[in-house]
Design an enzyme around this catalytic site. Structure first.
Site, mmCIF file in Angstrom:
data_model
loop_
_atom_site.group_PDB
_atom_site.id
_atom_site.type_symbol
_atom_site.label_atom_id
_atom_site.label_comp_id
_atom_site.label_asym_id
_atom_site.label_seq_id
_atom_site.Cartn_x
_atom_site.Cartn_y
_atom_site.Cartn_z
ATOM 1 N N ASP A 13 0.830 -0.893 -0.297
ATOM 2 C CA ASP A 13 0.323 -0.428 0.350
ATOM 3 C C ASP A 13 1.136 1.214 -0.223
ATOM 4 O O ASP A 13 0.687 2.159 0.437
ATOM 5 C CB ASP A 13 -1.126 0.095 0.988
ATOM 6 N N GLY A 15 2.072 3.096 -2.446
ATOM 7 C CA GLY A 15 1.423 3.983 -3.876
ATOM 8 C C GLY A 15 2.048 3.397 -4.815
ATOM 9 O O GLY A 15 2.659 4.426 -5.759
ATOM 10 N N GLY A 17 0.972 1.765 -7.357
ATOM 11 C CA GLY A 17 -0.230 1.823 -8.861
ATOM 12 C C GLY A 17 0.038 3.567 -8.801
ATOM 13 O O GLY A 17 -0.271 3.458 -10.361
ATOM 14 N N HIS A 41 -4.559 -1.741 -5.921
ATOM 15 C CA HIS A 41 -3.622 -0.358 -6.212
ATOM 16 C C HIS A 41 -4.961 0.660 -6.562
ATOM 17 O O HIS A 41 -6.077 0.742 -6.416
ATOM 18 C CB HIS A 41 -3.176 -0.429 -7.134
ATOM 19 N N THR A 312 -10.084 -4.178 0.369
ATOM 20 C CA THR A 312 -11.311 -4.469 2.002
ATOM 21 C C THR A 312 -12.095 -3.234 2.333
ATOM 22 O O THR A 312 -12.649 -3.855 3.150
ATOM 23 C CB THR A 312 -9.944 -5.706 3.009
ATOM 24 N N ARG A 314 -10.325 -1.925 5.134
ATOM 25 C CA ARG A 314 -10.090 -2.645 6.278
ATOM 26 C C ARG A 314 -8.923 -1.651 7.084
ATOM 27 O O ARG A 314 -8.502 -1.142 5.622
ATOM 28 C CB ARG A 314 -8.880 -3.647 6.560
ATOM 29 N N PRO A 315 -9.277 -0.703 7.907
ATOM 30 C CA PRO A 315 -8.508 0.402 8.456
ATOM 31 C C PRO A 315 -6.926 -0.468 9.000
ATOM 32 O O PRO A 315 -6.640 -1.795 9.193
ATOM 33 C CB PRO A 315 -9.362 0.385 10.261
ATOM 34 N N LYS A 342 3.217 10.368 -0.341
ATOM 35 C CA LYS A 342 2.467 11.048 0.634
ATOM 36 C C LYS A 342 3.081 11.997 1.209
ATOM 37 O O LYS A 342 2.733 11.512 2.842
ATOM 38 C CB LYS A 342 2.117 9.466 1.920
ATOM 39 N N ASP A 344 2.416 14.868 2.155
ATOM 40 C CA ASP A 344 1.700 15.996 2.657
ATOM 41 C C ASP A 344 0.865 15.203 3.968
ATOM 42 O O ASP A 344 0.326 15.900 4.467
ATOM 43 C CB ASP A 344 0.411 15.624 1.185
ATOM 44 N N GLY A 428 0.136 14.178 -3.095
ATOM 45 C CA GLY A 428 -0.946 14.393 -3.154
ATOM 46 C C GLY A 428 -1.473 13.169 -3.784
ATOM 47 O O GLY A 428 -0.228 11.958 -4.925
#
Ligand code: GDP
Length: 438
Positions: A13, A15, A17, A41, A312, A314-315, A342, A344, A428
């Site tokens: 996760d 980023g 993608g 993604h 999912t 999910r947090p 990320k 930012d 961003g």
């Protein structure tokens, strides 16, 4: 011409993608090399906001071909669903190809995923129950079904009967599941109904057949023509089957060794490897995460970073940047450079911590790498270095010098801890929010 691998440098996760969507403008072929629809993604570009699960992130560039490599495991109904969503958004995906050697996720893989997690009880891995692990198990056990099998219907039906018989025996004898009070009784019936499965999968095959190719031949021709190729990873080093925190790992190899294998090109043809790392740390699922924050800072990272799973919902577990984990990834993956995403999300913090080492409270030993044992890793505590925050909005920064000085200092500190250049910094999710450093 170049072959670039884009690899997750943390727990997934990161980023990847969005980085692939950005870089694919200059690529003629994007190849997804591993994993299934267990992790997704999210791509934000001028065409909209998309959640991709299997389809490679170069799909939005119509002149770019996209290949689901042999290393991917494909759940045909999930892939069709994704194609339908993309078609509704105006992308007919005629630029999508599927390697004939790619393995399939069969209905019983989803069922076995659930039965295995149920059996693990408190020690569950937190899988997404999408059947990815069991599909790779069948691949290694040499009883898997591949894309090519869908194009040979008679043989497919015959093997299906044998496979379903085996699953029934497992469910009845080993799991002793499927009784009247079992919540999995319905899924068990569906996942062992070979007639229904044949109907569903062969109907899917009719739609997918025009996309199925000899993946290696496609890749070979692209290499021959000197085209630029991107290899898109799934998840990250800390979830790698061999190098992640076992057993809290995925069933494939996100590191570049997996890229060569799962895309179908010689390892020596990979010219550059770009590691994608978030400016902080997140993970989904169980297992040790030394910098995890259970306080307001963790909540703030989750909310500001919209850290909820793409596949999912999910947090995600959130924490400060873990330079030890990324350095471990650098050594394994040999990054030419890192794309830091990320940044930012850290705009709001007065001060920011970076984990530069671990400390074992049991022995007082200092750790500079990731131990093999999950239980040792689970007790290690982060040794932090504090850096100044910038408390300035960076989302509109378009060049390195647009960033406030403390943000540049933060990136430079991460760069020196990683030992490789940070070539890209994103502020961003949109394409224009990518800062390329000279
Ligand atoms: P992947 O699986 O590695 O591609 O990562 P995901 O797509 O699961 O998660 C990354 C999330 O962060 C996505 O929702 C992206 O749109 C978002 N994102 C990527 N880069 C940035 C960034 O620089 N800033 C912010 N705020 N969001 C970003």
């Amino acid at each position: 011409m170049s072959v670039f691998a884009v690899v997750g440098a943390q727990w997934g996760d990161e980023g990847k993608g969005r980085v692939v969507d950005y870089l694919a403008a200059d690529a003629s072929l994007v190849i997804r090399y591993g994993g299934g629809n267990n992790a997704g993604h999210t791509v934000v570009n001028p065409h909209g906001h998309f959640k991709l699960h299997l389809v490679p992130s170069g799909i939005f560039h119509r002149a770019t071909r996209n290949l689901l490599g042999n290393g991917v495991v494909i759940h045909p109904p999930a892939l069709l669903d994704e194609l339908d969503h993309l078609a509704a958004a105006g992308f007919n995906c005629s630029n999508l190809f599927i390697a004939d050697r790619a393995h399939l996720v069969m209905p019983w893989h989803l069922l076995l995923d659930q039965l295995e997690e149920r059996e693990r009880g408190a020690a569950r891995l937190g899988t997404t129950s999408r059947g990815i692990g069991p599909a790779y198990v069948d691949k290694v056990a040499r009883r898997g079904f591949r894309m090519i099998d869908l194009l040979e219907p008679d043989a497919f039906r015959e093997r299906l009967g044998v496979a379903v018989g085996r699953v029934r025996r497992l469910v009845d004898s080993y799991y002793q599941a499927g009784g009247p009070d079992d919540e999995l009784a319905g899924p068990i019936r569906e996942a062992t109904d070979s007639h229904r499965i044949a109907e569903e999968y062969l109907a899917a095959a009719a739609r997918l057949a025009p996309h199925v190719v000899d993946g290696q031949a496609l890749v070979d021709e692209a290499l021959e023509r000197g085209e630029t190729i991107l290899l898109e990873g799934q998840l990250g080093t800390m979830r790698d089957l061999d190098w992640g925190v076992y057993p809290y790992v995925t069933s494939s190899s996100p590191i570049p060794g997996g890229a060569s294998l799962g895309a179908g090109l010689p390892a020596v043809r990979i010219d550059k490897v770009i590691g994608v790392a978030k400016a902080y740390t997140t993970a989904v699922g169980a297992g040790p995460l030394p910098t995890e924050l259970d306080d307001g800072h963790g909540t703030s990272l989750r909310e500001r970073g919209a850290e909820y799973g793409t596949s999912t919902g999910r947090p995600r577990r959130c924490g400060w940047y873990d330079a030890v984990a990324v350095r471990f990834s650098v050594r394994l993956a040999g990054y030419s450079s890192i794309a830091l995403t990320k940044l930012d999300v850290l705009d709001a913090f007065e001060s920011i911590q970076v984990c530069v080492a671990y400390r074992d409270p049991a022995t007082e030993a200092r750790w500079e790498t990731v131990p093999a044992s999950a239980s040792v890793y689970g007790r290690l505590e982060p040794v932090y270095e504090e850096l100044a925050g910038w408390q300035t909005d960076t989302a509109s920064a378009r060049s390195w010098t647009d960033l406030p000085a403390p943000a540049r200092a933060y990136v430079e500190r991460i760069e020196s801890l990683a030992g490789v250049p940070i070539s890209h910094v994103s502020v961003g999710p949109a394409r224009e929010q990518m800062i390329v450093r000279s």
